[in-house]
Design a protein around this motif. Structure first.
Motif, PDB file in Angstrom:
ATOM      1  N   ARG A 354      -9.091   1.469   1.476  1.00 42.22           N
ATOM      2  CA  ARG A 354     -10.106   0.353   1.356  1.00 42.22           C
ATOM      3  C   ARG A 354     -11.342   0.795   1.290  1.00 42.22           C
ATOM      4  O   ARG A 354     -12.408  -0.054   1.244  1.00 42.22           O
ATOM      5  N   ALA A 355     -11.361   2.050   1.917  1.00 46.74           N
ATOM      6  CA  ALA A 355     -12.983   2.243   1.596  1.00 46.74           C
ATOM      7  C   ALA A 355     -13.248   2.659   0.060  1.00 46.74           C
ATOM      8  O   ALA A 355     -14.553   2.755  -0.294  1.00 46.74           O
ATOM      9  N   GLU A 356     -11.766   2.412  -0.610  1.00 40.49           N
ATOM     10  CA  GLU A 356     -12.298   2.890  -2.150  1.00 40.49           C
ATOM     11  C   GLU A 356     -12.125   0.974  -2.759  1.00 40.49           C
ATOM     12  O   GLU A 356     -12.230   0.887  -4.316  1.00 40.49           O
ATOM     13  N   GLY A 357     -12.463   0.103  -2.107  1.00 43.67           N
ATOM     14  CA  GLY A 357     -12.737  -1.474  -1.979  1.00 43.67           C
ATOM     15  C   GLY A 357     -11.347  -1.865  -2.785  1.00 43.67           C
ATOM     16  O   GLY A 357     -11.437  -3.245  -3.257  1.00 43.67           O
ATOM     17  N   GLY A 358     -10.321  -1.299  -2.102  1.00 39.72           N
ATOM     18  CA  GLY A 358      -8.544  -2.310  -2.531  1.00 39.72           C
ATOM     19  C   GLY A 358      -8.383  -2.742  -0.999  1.00 39.72           C
ATOM     20  O   GLY A 358      -9.320  -3.176  -0.312  1.00 39.72           O
ATOM     21  N   SER A 359      -7.607  -4.002  -1.622  1.00 40.06           N
ATOM     22  CA  SER A 359      -6.789  -4.911  -0.999  1.00 40.06           C
ATOM     23  C   SER A 359      -5.833  -3.890   0.191  1.00 40.06           C
ATOM     24  O   SER A 359      -5.518  -3.495  -0.042  1.00 40.06           O
ATOM     25  N   LEU A 360      -5.971  -5.211   1.522  1.00 41.87           N
ATOM     26  CA  LEU A 360      -4.244  -4.390   1.718  1.00 41.87           C
ATOM     27  C   LEU A 360      -3.589  -5.011   1.292  1.00 41.87           C
ATOM     28  O   LEU A 360      -2.517  -3.913   1.600  1.00 41.87           O
ATOM     29  N   ASN A 374       8.497   9.117  -2.546  1.00 48.04           N
ATOM     30  CA  ASN A 374       8.623  10.204  -2.297  1.00 48.04           C
ATOM     31  C   ASN A 374       7.708  11.137  -1.929  1.00 48.04           C
ATOM     32  O   ASN A 374       7.832  12.230  -2.524  1.00 48.04           O
ATOM     33  N   ARG A 375       6.266  10.232  -2.351  1.00 46.74           N
ATOM     34  CA  ARG A 375       4.881  11.196  -2.327  1.00 46.74           C
ATOM     35  C   ARG A 375       3.514  10.762  -1.811  1.00 46.74           C
ATOM     36  O   ARG A 375       3.848   9.590  -1.387  1.00 46.74           O
ATOM     37  N   PHE A 376       3.083  11.134  -1.197  1.00 44.36           N
ATOM     38  CA  PHE A 376       1.591  10.590  -1.349  1.00 44.36           C
ATOM     39  C   PHE A 376       1.160  10.069  -2.178  1.00 44.36           C
ATOM     40  O   PHE A 376       0.631  10.645  -2.630  1.00 44.36           O
ATOM     41  N   VAL A 377       0.024   8.113  -1.658  1.00 43.37           N
ATOM     42  CA  VAL A 377      -0.475   7.227  -3.125  1.00 43.37           C
ATOM     43  C   VAL A 377      -1.619   7.708  -3.012  1.00 43.37           C
ATOM     44  O   VAL A 377      -2.393   7.506  -1.781  1.00 43.37           O
ATOM     45  N   GLY A 378      -2.733   8.059  -3.780  1.00 42.73           N
ATOM     46  CA  GLY A 378      -3.698   8.238  -3.923  1.00 42.73           C
ATOM     47  C   GLY A 378      -4.286   6.655  -4.291  1.00 42.73           C
ATOM     48  O   GLY A 378      -4.015   6.435  -5.024  1.00 42.73           O
ATOM     49  N   PRO A 379      -5.467   6.476  -3.582  1.00 38.24           N
ATOM     50  CA  PRO A 379      -6.790   4.984  -3.853  1.00 38.24           C
ATOM     51  C   PRO A 379      -6.217   4.725  -5.294  1.00 38.24           C
ATOM     52  O   PRO A 379      -6.006   3.748  -5.699  1.00 38.24           O
ATOM     53  N   ARG A 380      -6.775   5.728  -6.342  1.00 35.53           N
ATOM     54  CA  ARG A 380      -6.765   5.028  -7.493  1.00 35.53           C
ATOM     55  C   ARG A 380      -5.291   4.275  -8.230  1.00 35.53           C
ATOM     56  O   ARG A 380      -5.676   4.072  -9.440  1.00 35.53           O
ATOM     57  N   GLU A 381      -4.655   5.145  -8.022  1.00 34.30           N
ATOM     58  CA  GLU A 381      -3.269   4.510  -8.013  1.00 34.30           C
ATOM     59  C   GLU A 381      -2.895   3.363  -8.023  1.00 34.30           C
ATOM     60  O   GLU A 381      -2.222   2.355  -8.594  1.00 34.30           O
ATOM     61  N   VAL A 382      -3.848   2.798  -6.818  1.00 37.69           N
ATOM     62  CA  VAL A 382      -3.164   1.216  -6.338  1.00 37.69           C
ATOM     63  C   VAL A 382      -4.614   0.107  -6.240  1.00 37.69           C
ATOM     64  O   VAL A 382      -4.503  -0.972  -6.388  1.00 37.69           O
ATOM     65  N   VAL A 383      -6.037   1.224  -6.756  1.00 36.60           N
ATOM     66  CA  VAL A 383      -6.728   0.304  -6.285  1.00 36.60           C
ATOM     67  C   VAL A 383      -6.932  -0.652  -7.806  1.00 36.60           C
ATOM     68  O   VAL A 383      -6.821   0.307  -8.050  1.00 36.60           O
ATOM     69  N   HIS A 384      -7.406  -2.155  -7.780  1.00 36.17           N
ATOM     70  CA  HIS A 384      -6.978  -2.684  -9.558  1.00 36.17           C
ATOM     71  C   HIS A 384      -6.003  -2.499 -10.333  1.00 36.17           C
ATOM     72  O   HIS A 384      -6.620  -2.506 -11.083  1.00 36.17           O
ATOM     73  N   ALA A 385      -5.314  -1.904  -8.950  1.00 37.18           N
ATOM     74  CA  ALA A 385      -4.073  -2.182 -10.127  1.00 37.18           C
ATOM     75  C   ALA A 385      -3.612  -3.263 -11.236  1.00 37.18           C
ATOM     76  O   ALA A 385      -3.750  -4.738 -10.838  1.00 37.18           O
ATOM     77  N   GLY A 386      -2.815  -2.895 -12.457  1.00 39.26           N
ATOM     78  CA  GLY A 386      -3.074  -4.481 -13.283  1.00 39.26           C
ATOM     79  C   GLY A 386      -4.054  -3.974 -14.012  1.00 39.26           C
ATOM     80  O   GLY A 386      -4.180  -5.609 -14.991  1.00 39.26           O
TER      81      GLY A 386
END
Length: 388
Positions: A354-360, A374-386
């Protein structure tokens, strides 16, 4: 009343992992547990089932056989998950686990068709209807009934440690609650939930359960949903404090933590030491601090009110338990504590998105990815995905 405790042979283990069924298209919870379980009769039917209903149809609980090591727990869970993933994929669903679902509304939940759940809803009403929450329970075997209550008393000092490492429910119905764990509040509102009562011994536990039964407060001792409780049938102490845990690595971590602590306490009892018994006000205050602040909590360390940062306490605890974990064969799993402290507990990882501008919706995508990979996912991997 007499409650028979079936002693275990050593610090045996069992894990119950409550998983979310998530629609691939919308990212919302799907109320389809009954259909999925019907697709897997070999795992969901019979005297002992590996896949089970929970209160809501959005949940499937994965249960292990009794195991001796953390690696056996991971192997057992992995085998069940392989089958479960196949069945849910065919129905357009994905799996994840956090203490609450960030965007789904509890009012859309469908109760599982189990009589005891219907009775719970009738008795508790709104308190039970909103329990669309998810957790992990770890059982550790105890070798003698006289050890159960002293070990539970000693473990109660670690409620903030257990919760902060796994807190994963900052969001409720699409809003940031300001808490690390909203699940702790939602589930903890039940009349017989919360920290374990501080008791002297097993006889006092039997007397207290008898009083609750005669008063009509409970119909069975299984309706005492303490954060840590004895399980007489299994001969275990059951740690129920954990929020929903997103990755198998973190499930292994908390299982190693529980097994190491219980083993240490058993050894101390065998050597004639009296285990610590924190004051009730300290236990309750520390639970609240972890509920609100997670790993950033400043917790109370003794009955006189001294305090210390929880992060520092966790580093020290991991170091103290390392030799015990090494003897148990779970040293590598225990070391994941350091990785969580470095990369963030689940609630921190969610808020970072959320702090990186991602949505819920991005948060939901990350929890699905964490579970699957089975790993920790960082914001850049999902924010603005696609986007390109």
């Amino acid at each position: 009343m007499t409650i028979r405790f079936n002693p275990s042979r050593g610090a045996t283990l069992g894990v119950e992992w409550e998983l979310q069924l998530i629609d691939e298209g919308s990212g919302l919870l799907r109320q389809d547990a009954g259909r999925v379980l019907a697709d897997l009769p070999s795992l969901s039917e019979g005297d002992f089932t590996k896949l089970r209903h929970e209160l809501m149809e959005s949940t499937i609980e994965v249960v292990t056989d009794p195991c001796h090591t953390v690696s056996e727990i991971v192997t057992d869970l992995s085998a069940s998950l392989t089958r479960l993933r196949e069945a849910t994929a065919l129905r357009g669903m994905r799996l994840a686990c956090t203490g609450t679902h960030p965007i789904s509304d509890w009012r859309d939940a469908v109760m599982a068709p189990i009589q005891r759940y219907a009775e719970l809803i009738e008795e508790m009403q709104w308190l039970a209807r909103r329990i669309q929450t998810f957790g992990v329970h770890v059982h550790v075997g105890i070798t003698h009934v006289d050890k159960a209550i002293p070990i539970i008393n000693a473990l109660s000092a670690y409620l903030p440690h257990f919760l902060a490492l796994t807190a994963s429910s900052p969001f409720w119905k699409g809003h940031d609650t300001g808490l690390a764990s909203s699940r702790s509040i939602v589930f903890g509102s039940l009349p017989t939930a919360g920290p374990p009562h501080s008791l002297e011994d097993w006889a006092e536990f039997e007397g207290y359960m008898d009083t609750l039964l005669r008063a009509g407060t409970i119909r069975s001792i299984k309706e005492v949903w303490w954060d840590i409780r004895p399980h007489p049938d299994f001969g275990t102490v059951e740690v129920r404090m954990f929020d929903g845990i997103p990755t198998m690595r973190e499930v292994g971590m908390v299982t190693a933590l529980c097994q190491s602590l219980v083993t240490l306490f058993e050894q101390q009892i065998d050597r004639g030491y009296a285990l610590p018994r924190p004051a009730t006000w300290v236990v309750r205050d520390n639970k609240w601090r972890a509920t609100r602040y997670g790993l950033d909590a400043i917790i109370i360390t003794d009955d006189s009110g001294r305090t210390a940062p929880l992060r520092d306490e966790l580093y020290e605890l991991a170091s103290e338990l390392a030799p015990v974990a090494d003897r148990l064969g779970c040293a590598e799993e225990l070391k994941v504590i350091g990785e969580v402290l470095e990369h963030g507990a689940p609630y921190e990882r969610q808020r970072a998105i959320r702090a990186e501008g991602g949505s819920l919706e991005d948060v939901v995508s990350a929890t699905i990815m964490e579970f699957a990979e089975n790993r920790f996912v960082g914001p850049r991997e999902v924010v603005h995905a696609g986007t390109t």
